[in-house]
Design a protein around this motif. Structure first.
Motif, mmCIF file in Angstrom:
data_model
loop_
_atom_site.group_PDB
_atom_site.id
_atom_site.type_symbol
_atom_site.label_atom_id
_atom_site.label_comp_id
_atom_site.label_asym_id
_atom_site.label_seq_id
_atom_site.Cartn_x
_atom_site.Cartn_y
_atom_site.Cartn_z
ATOM 1 N N ASP A 137 0.808 -1.223 0.000
ATOM 2 C CA ASP A 137 0.000 0.000 0.000
ATOM 3 C C ASP A 137 0.841 1.274 0.000
ATOM 4 O O ASP A 137 0.303 2.374 -0.025
ATOM 5 C CB ASP A 137 -0.979 0.014 1.171
ATOM 6 N N SER A 138 2.168 1.116 0.043
ATOM 7 C CA SER A 138 3.023 2.296 0.065
ATOM 8 C C SER A 138 4.396 1.957 -0.497
ATOM 9 O O SER A 138 4.961 0.912 -0.183
ATOM 10 C CB SER A 138 3.157 2.811 1.509
ATOM 11 N N ILE A 139 4.896 2.835 -1.357
ATOM 12 C CA ILE A 139 6.269 2.762 -1.857
ATOM 13 C C ILE A 139 7.002 3.981 -1.311
ATOM 14 O O ILE A 139 6.554 5.114 -1.496
ATOM 15 C CB ILE A 139 6.310 2.755 -3.392
ATOM 16 N N ARG A 140 8.115 3.750 -0.637
ATOM 17 C CA ARG A 140 8.824 4.833 0.024
ATOM 18 C C ARG A 140 10.198 5.039 -0.601
ATOM 19 O O ARG A 140 10.954 4.083 -0.762
ATOM 20 C CB ARG A 140 8.951 4.535 1.523
ATOM 21 N N VAL A 141 10.473 6.289 -0.936
ATOM 22 C CA VAL A 141 11.772 6.686 -1.471
ATOM 23 C C VAL A 141 12.548 7.303 -0.311
ATOM 24 O O VAL A 141 12.095 8.273 0.298
ATOM 25 C CB VAL A 141 11.626 7.685 -2.627
ATOM 26 N N THR A 192 20.293 11.049 4.808
ATOM 27 C CA THR A 192 19.690 11.170 6.138
ATOM 28 C C THR A 192 18.971 9.919 6.612
ATOM 29 O O THR A 192 18.707 9.776 7.803
ATOM 30 C CB THR A 192 18.686 12.328 6.142
ATOM 31 N N GLY A 193 18.621 9.020 5.697
ATOM 32 C CA GLY A 193 17.814 7.871 6.065
ATOM 33 C C GLY A 193 16.340 8.203 6.212
ATOM 34 O O GLY A 193 15.536 7.334 6.573
ATOM 35 N N LYS A 194 15.952 9.450 5.920
ATOM 36 C CA LYS A 194 14.564 9.877 6.056
ATOM 37 C C LYS A 194 13.802 9.645 4.755
ATOM 38 O O LYS A 194 14.374 9.594 3.667
ATOM 39 C CB LYS A 194 14.495 11.364 6.422
ATOM 40 N N ARG A 195 12.487 9.514 4.904
ATOM 41 C CA ARG A 195 11.632 9.351 3.734
ATOM 42 C C ARG A 195 11.501 10.690 3.012
ATOM 43 O O ARG A 195 11.123 11.705 3.612
ATOM 44 C CB ARG A 195 10.259 8.841 4.177
ATOM 45 N N VAL A 196 11.794 10.705 1.698
ATOM 46 C CA VAL A 196 11.676 11.934 0.923
ATOM 47 C C VAL A 196 10.434 11.924 0.035
ATOM 48 O O VAL A 196 9.998 12.974 -0.441
ATOM 49 C CB VAL A 196 12.933 12.170 0.055
ATOM 50 N N GLN A 197 9.860 10.748 -0.202
ATOM 51 C CA GLN A 197 8.613 10.655 -0.961
ATOM 52 C C GLN A 197 7.902 9.365 -0.578
ATOM 53 O O GLN A 197 8.542 8.324 -0.376
ATOM 54 C CB GLN A 197 8.876 10.664 -2.471
ATOM 55 N N GLU A 198 6.583 9.447 -0.475
ATOM 56 C CA GLU A 198 5.769 8.257 -0.233
ATOM 57 C C GLU A 198 4.665 8.217 -1.273
ATOM 58 O O GLU A 198 3.899 9.173 -1.423
ATOM 59 C CB GLU A 198 5.180 8.246 1.174
ATOM 60 N N ILE A 199 4.594 7.116 -2.011
ATOM 61 C CA ILE A 199 3.590 6.930 -3.054
ATOM 62 C C ILE A 199 2.559 5.947 -2.527
ATOM 63 O O ILE A 199 2.897 4.812 -2.160
ATOM 64 C CB ILE A 199 4.228 6.404 -4.349
#
Length: 322
Positions: free
Chosen positions: A187-191, A196-203
């Motif tokens: 249900d989610s693809i995370r870039v 930083t190891g942080k999420r920069v985009q969530e589809i």
């Protein structure tokens, strides 16, 4: 654009020559359709683990494949480098220890994970990270986080890294499986940022988790852009009979202006109408059944350049023998 090859009327003899070939293609298409409608149970159970190497958080995924006597693969991830690296596919026999190379160098791996004792799917794993050049070992202890894809089809929820990365990003999918379901849902693809190891985009969306969950996203360069792109299989439940469709293929390309991944509906329509392939230069190549001349064993391909998610530039056409 030139007209499709092989569009002229064939003689009866020509039709008879092509009958076996056409039957083969129809059979293959039928089998593919059955596979899309009624996926089989996943045959490659994957167990994900987290722990520390010294003070550094690490993650390990181990996928068991029962074919050819049994083998293990998966990925290794350390917060120190933030490089999700594939593990070398390694033979494994129940009851034995496991030494599996980390593919940090495809020709000559420099490190390996040693697990002894080892039991596939265990709650806790102990072992070491081994420097294959010096023999130096660092103690490693891991705790099981999630397990999915086994024949028991138990419920799970897990973040599954994809062992592919580019200069700035790596990728993860969030998967959810219900007890008894043949196909789990993403249900989610995370870039994720490698800096930083942080999420920069969530589809957000609905996709199928691959039978080997670490291969849910298929990566490539689909445009003339240095960034890596990816494709994924859609997930749709047929309300009339409850069957799952793992289709169609969805394409996500990096948009330079917005610095994010955008879905490309034109590529998806081309994929429905025929066959797609991509060259390393970012050229998209398209062919369909009407472009094939079986008498001359020639197939036509149309060549395009991807401009934006809603625009393709036609370049030329070419013929290839098969």
């Amino acid at each position: 654009m030139t007209q499709p090859i092989g569009s002229s009327t064939q003689t009866r003899a020509g039709q008879q020559r092509h009958l076996p070939h056409l039957l083969f293609r129809l059979t293959a298409a039928l089998l593919l359709g059955i596979g899309l409608l009624t996926p089989t149970a996943q045959a490659n159970p994957t167990t994900t683990y987290r722990g520390t190497l010294g003070s550094t958080p690490v993650e390990l995924a181990l996928t068991y494949d029962s074919r050819y006597g049994g083998g293990m693969s998966g990925y290794w991830f350390s917060e120190a480098e933030r490089l999700p690296m594939a593990l070398e596919s390694t033979p494994f026999h129940p009851g034995s220890a496991l030494l599996i190379n980390i593919m940090d160098n495809p020709t000559l791996p420099a490190t390996a994970v040693s697990l002894q004792p080892f039991a596939e799917g265990a709650d806790v794993l102990q072992g070491s990270l081994v420097d294959l050049r010096t023999g130096t070992q660092q103690p490693l202890q891991l705790q099981r986080v999630a397990r999915f894809g086994d024949s028991q089809r138990t419920a799970f929820e897990a973040d599954v890294l994809q062992p592919v990365f580019d200069r700035d990003f790596y990728f993860s999918v969030h998967a959810v499986g219900k007890a008894g379901e043949d196909v789990a849902r993403v249900d989610s693809i995370r870039v994720m940022s490698r800096t930083t190891g942080k999420r920069v985009q969530e589809i957000r969306g609905q996709w199928c988790l691959s039978s080997v969950g670490t291969r849910t996203l298929t990566f490539g360069h689909f445009q003339a852009e240095a960034r890596i792109d990816f494709q994924v299989q859609g997930h749709r439940l047929d309300e009339s009979d409850g069957r799952v469709w793992c289709a169609p293929t969805q394409y996500y390309l990096f948009n330079r202006e917005n610095r994010e991944y955008l879905r490309h509906p034109l590529l998806e329509q081309f994929a429905v109408d025929g066959s797609l392939r991509f060259s390393p230069s970012g050229q998209m190549e398209f062919s369909k059944q009407a472009f094939v001349n079986y008498d001359k064993r020639i197939q036509r391909w149309d060549y395009y350049r991807v401009i934006t998610p809603d625009r393709l530039e036609y370049l030329s056409s070419g013929e290839e023998r098969f």
